[in-house]
Design an enzyme around this catalytic site. Structure first.
Site, PDB file in Angstrom:
ATOM      1  N   TYR A  23      23.105 -21.319  38.354  1.00  0.00           N
ATOM      2  CA  TYR A  23      23.502 -21.261  37.016  1.00  0.00           C
ATOM      3  C   TYR A  23      22.442 -22.252  35.980  1.00  0.00           C
ATOM      4  CZ  TYR A  23      27.712 -20.898  38.744  1.00  0.00           C
ATOM      5  OH  TYR A  23      28.898 -20.823  39.255  1.00  0.00           O
ATOM      6  N   HIS A 100      28.489 -16.454  29.921  1.00  0.00           N
ATOM      7  CA  HIS A 100      28.623 -16.761  30.676  1.00  0.00           C
ATOM      8  C   HIS A 100      27.618 -16.900  31.301  1.00  0.00           C
ATOM      9  CE1 HIS A 100      32.847 -16.063  32.186  1.00  0.00           C
ATOM     10  NE2 HIS A 100      32.736 -14.500  31.433  1.00  0.00           N
TER      11      HIS A 100
END
Length: 146
Positions: A23, A100
């Site tokens: 991430y 995302h």
């Protein structure tokens, strides 16, 4: 003034420390600052929100609908199972863009298909925090084309 809701789902409050190899190292506060800066350039009011609870996300989509606001959302784990969130997004008459941080299509099987994508005008994935900026820029083009 255009209002845009930027919604963030479960565990995104841990950005920067949770699995940075997937991430990235940007925190949610870093991403909010990027988004606020760009929204200000576009003359927009931005509501940047995060919850670990599906119901809160549904309520915010309802708020956005009532306000006639566009929605950019990183639904996180809700992407893969949330029928209530899908139903809420179905009521929007304004654009919804899904974001995302990781490329969900390159992930393990249970993280490859967002059921919420079918309601999105577009999906941006795999560009980390920059994906939020791309979503705001895409939204700005959509709104200018109307």
């Amino acid at each position: 003034m255009q209002t845009v809701y930027v919604l963030n789902g479960p565990n995104l409050n841990l950005l920067g420390v949770r699995e940075p190899e997937i991430y990235g190292r940007a925190t949610l506060a870093d991403i909010e600052a990027l988004c606020q800066n760009l929204a200000q350039q576009f003359g927009w009011q931005l509501r940047f929100l995060q919850s670990n609870y599906e119901g809160a996300l549904v309520e915010w989509v309802h708020e956005a609908r009532a306000a006639g606001a566009a929605v950019i959302m990183n639904p996180a784990g809700c992407s893969f199972y949330s029928i209530p969130l899908l139903d809420a997004l179905s009521t929007l008459e304004t654009p919804y863009i899904e974001v995302h941080l990781s490329n969900i299509h390159a992930r393990d099987a249970e993280h490859q298909h967002s059921i919420l994508s079918k309601k999105a005008r577009g999906v941006i994935c795999g560009f980390g925090a920059h994906g939020y900026e791309l979503a705001l820029q895409a939204l700005q083009r959509m709104l200018n084309a109307q």
